[in-house]
Design a protein around this motif. Structure first.
Motif, PDB file in Angstrom:
ATOM      1  N   GLU A 181      18.246  35.526  54.794  1.00 44.31           N
ATOM      2  CA  GLU A 181      19.210  34.753  55.576  1.00 44.31           C
ATOM      3  C   GLU A 181      20.355  35.637  56.071  1.00 44.31           C
ATOM      4  N   ARG A 182      20.748  36.614  55.270  1.00 44.15           N
ATOM      5  CA  ARG A 182      21.810  37.542  55.695  1.00 44.15           C
ATOM      6  C   ARG A 182      21.354  38.377  56.891  1.00 44.15           C
ATOM      7  N   ILE A 183      20.130  38.855  56.835  1.00 40.67           N
ATOM      8  CA  ILE A 183      19.601  39.691  57.921  1.00 40.67           C
ATOM      9  C   ILE A 183      19.693  38.952  59.252  1.00 40.67           C
ATOM     10  N   CYS A 184      19.408  37.658  59.231  1.00 43.28           N
ATOM     11  CA  CYS A 184      19.324  36.865  60.459  1.00 43.28           C
ATOM     12  C   CYS A 184      20.590  36.070  60.765  1.00 43.28           C
ATOM     13  N   ALA A 185      21.620  36.184  59.928  1.00 43.90           N
ATOM     14  CA  ALA A 185      22.803  35.315  60.045  1.00 43.90           C
ATOM     15  C   ALA A 185      23.524  35.483  61.384  1.00 43.90           C
ATOM     16  N   PRO A 186      23.875  34.370  62.039  1.00 39.21           N
ATOM     17  CA  PRO A 186      24.598  34.434  63.321  1.00 39.21           C
ATOM     18  C   PRO A 186      26.089  34.660  63.107  1.00 39.21           C
ATOM     19  N   VAL A 187      26.805  34.918  64.187  1.00 38.55           N
ATOM     20  CA  VAL A 187      28.263  35.089  64.138  1.00 38.55           C
ATOM     21  C   VAL A 187      28.894  33.835  63.534  1.00 38.55           C
ATOM     22  N   CYS A 193      27.105  39.278  57.270  1.00 39.65           N
ATOM     23  CA  CYS A 193      27.570  40.423  56.500  1.00 39.65           C
ATOM     24  C   CYS A 193      27.199  41.715  57.223  1.00 39.65           C
ATOM     25  N   ARG A 194      27.461  42.831  56.564  1.00 37.69           N
ATOM     26  CA  ARG A 194      27.140  44.146  57.130  1.00 37.69           C
ATOM     27  C   ARG A 194      25.675  44.230  57.536  1.00 37.69           C
ATOM     28  N   LEU A 195      24.768  43.725  56.681  1.00 37.88           N
ATOM     29  CA  LEU A 195      23.343  43.814  56.960  1.00 37.88           C
ATOM     30  C   LEU A 195      22.972  43.021  58.209  1.00 37.88           C
ATOM     31  N   SER A 196      23.660  41.899  58.453  1.00 36.27           N
ATOM     32  CA  SER A 196      23.407  41.095  59.658  1.00 36.27           C
ATOM     33  C   SER A 196      23.679  41.928  60.907  1.00 36.27           C
ATOM     34  N   LEU A 289      40.748  37.998  63.294  1.00 29.26           N
ATOM     35  CA  LEU A 289      39.452  37.389  62.989  1.00 29.26           C
ATOM     36  C   LEU A 289      38.977  37.887  61.622  1.00 29.26           C
ATOM     37  N   ARG A 290      38.182  37.074  60.928  1.00 30.38           N
ATOM     38  CA  ARG A 290      37.502  37.552  59.720  1.00 30.38           C
ATOM     39  C   ARG A 290      36.284  38.367  60.154  1.00 30.38           C
ATOM     40  N   SER A 291      35.834  39.254  59.277  1.00 26.27           N
ATOM     41  CA  SER A 291      34.724  40.131  59.663  1.00 26.27           C
ATOM     42  C   SER A 291      33.483  39.347  60.068  1.00 26.27           C
ATOM     43  N   PHE A 292      33.203  38.228  59.385  1.00 33.53           N
ATOM     44  CA  PHE A 292      31.997  37.462  59.692  1.00 33.53           C
ATOM     45  C   PHE A 292      32.105  36.697  61.017  1.00 33.53           C
ATOM     46  N   GLU A 293      33.305  36.707  61.608  1.00 29.75           N
ATOM     47  CA  GLU A 293      33.502  36.068  62.911  1.00 29.75           C
ATOM     48  C   GLU A 293      33.327  37.041  64.073  1.00 29.75           C
TER      49      GLU A 293
END
Length: 330
Positions: A181-187, A193-196, A289-293
């Motif tokens: 799920e991390r690999i494919c996670a959208p903005v 995360c970093r792996l995304s 912004l937060r990093s995941f944004e």
């Protein structure tokens, strides 16, 4: 009817009847080793589904399987009849079951090569010297090495080396569900995360399906995700991989804080605030912004301005904010 099925029917040849993987495991007294993160997938419907997720496998293609173990996915690959199947397995206990599959495949004129090596050190160019054939990477990866292996392959992809001298080498791999799920996670996604970001700079990852943990022996404490990772025809950057990896790692080092906090640790404390603010402005990225944004494009713009800054201030390239303060004295 699939092309693979059509080829088998036209040739009149198929794999001879074989004991089930469960029977082979019992026959050869094979037990999964926890220290190697081994989990056996016994259900042939699921191994067939994994291989089907890899897409079309033509009669002149090469397939490299990572960690075949007792050969569950191996059988499903052989049914697709590639020209060559390469098995990279660290654990030599599986030699007899894999040799059995190799012998059964010989009437189908499939070249099966077994390498008892660590995939993290496997020299693929030595065993596939030219790029005339399409390559598929398939595997039920040990959890302990899955992320490290994927990052290594991304670096090879960025450099167009190893398995990625052609731009059509796809990866169909298993990961812990959370990692998939991390690999494919959208903005903005919960798992971003970093792996995304690293995955989505050079590839298009697709989460194909989830396998419940109870399908494996021994049963892992988590479910498993099957991800197909498709290289982009045009990567989103041509910056050096180590530089991009360094910047993205720092951005996500403080995931819940403003992204400027993690990014700022790339620079010495004396002028950190000033330099960070200036580079965010130059990159046209909002520093609250937060990093995941952050989108992939925004992360890359921050990497580009960092590269420009390092060219003007080369001493910053080796700066490590976690190093002891007296390291320079030593």
């Amino acid at each position: 009817m699939s092309q693979a099925t059509a080829r088998i029917l036209q040739s009149g040849m198929r794999l001879p009847p074989l004991p089930t993987i469960r029977e082979l495991v019992k026959l050869y007294k094979l037990q999964a080793r926890k220290q190697l993160s081994q989990n056996f997938l016994m259900d042939e419907r699921l191994t067939d589904k994994i291989v089907k997720s890899a897409g079309r496998i033509d009669a002149n293609d090469i397939v490299l399987e990572v960690g075949p173990g007792p050969g569950g996915i191996t059988r499903s690959i052989l049914r697709r009849q590639p020209e060559r199947l390469m098995l990279v397995e660290k654990d030599q206990r599986f030699g007899e079951t894999l040799q059995l599959l190799k012998e059964c495949a010989s009437p189908l004129n499939i070249q099966v090569d077994m390498y008892y090596e660590d995939i993290l050190r496997f020299n693929l160019e030595q065993h596939i010297p030219d790029t005339s054939q399409r390559l598929h990477l398939i595997g039920n990866l040990p959890f302990a090495i899955s992320t490290r292996l994927l990052i290594n392959w991304y670096e090879d992809l960025a450099a167009r080396r190893g398995a990625f001298r052609r731009n059509d080498t796809c990866m169909t791999l298993t990961f812990q569900k959370e990692v998939a799920e991390r690999i494919c996670a959208p903005v903005g996604g919960e798992q971003r995360c970093r792996l995304s970001v690293m995955s989505q700079i050079w590839t298009e990852p697709v989460l194909k399906f989830i396998i419940p943990g109870k399908a494996f022996v021994p049963k892992p404490q988590v479910d498993v995700g099957v991800v197909k990772v498709i290289p982009l025809k045009r990567p989103k950057t041509h910056l050096p991989f180590p530089l991009v990896e360094r910047v993205v790692r720092h951005i996500f080092s403080m995931r819940q804080k403003y992204c400027r906090r993690g990014y700022g640790t790339l620079f010495p404390p004396e002028d950190r605030e000033e330099v960070t603010q200036k580079l965010f402005q130059r990159a046209d990225v909002q520093d609250t912004l937060r990093s995941f944004e952050l989108s992939v494009e925004q992360c890359l713009r921050l990497a580009e301005v960092y590269e420009e800054y390092v060219k003007a201030h080369p001493e910053v390239a080796s700066y490590d904010y976690r190093a002891p303060k007296n390291a320079e004295v030593l």
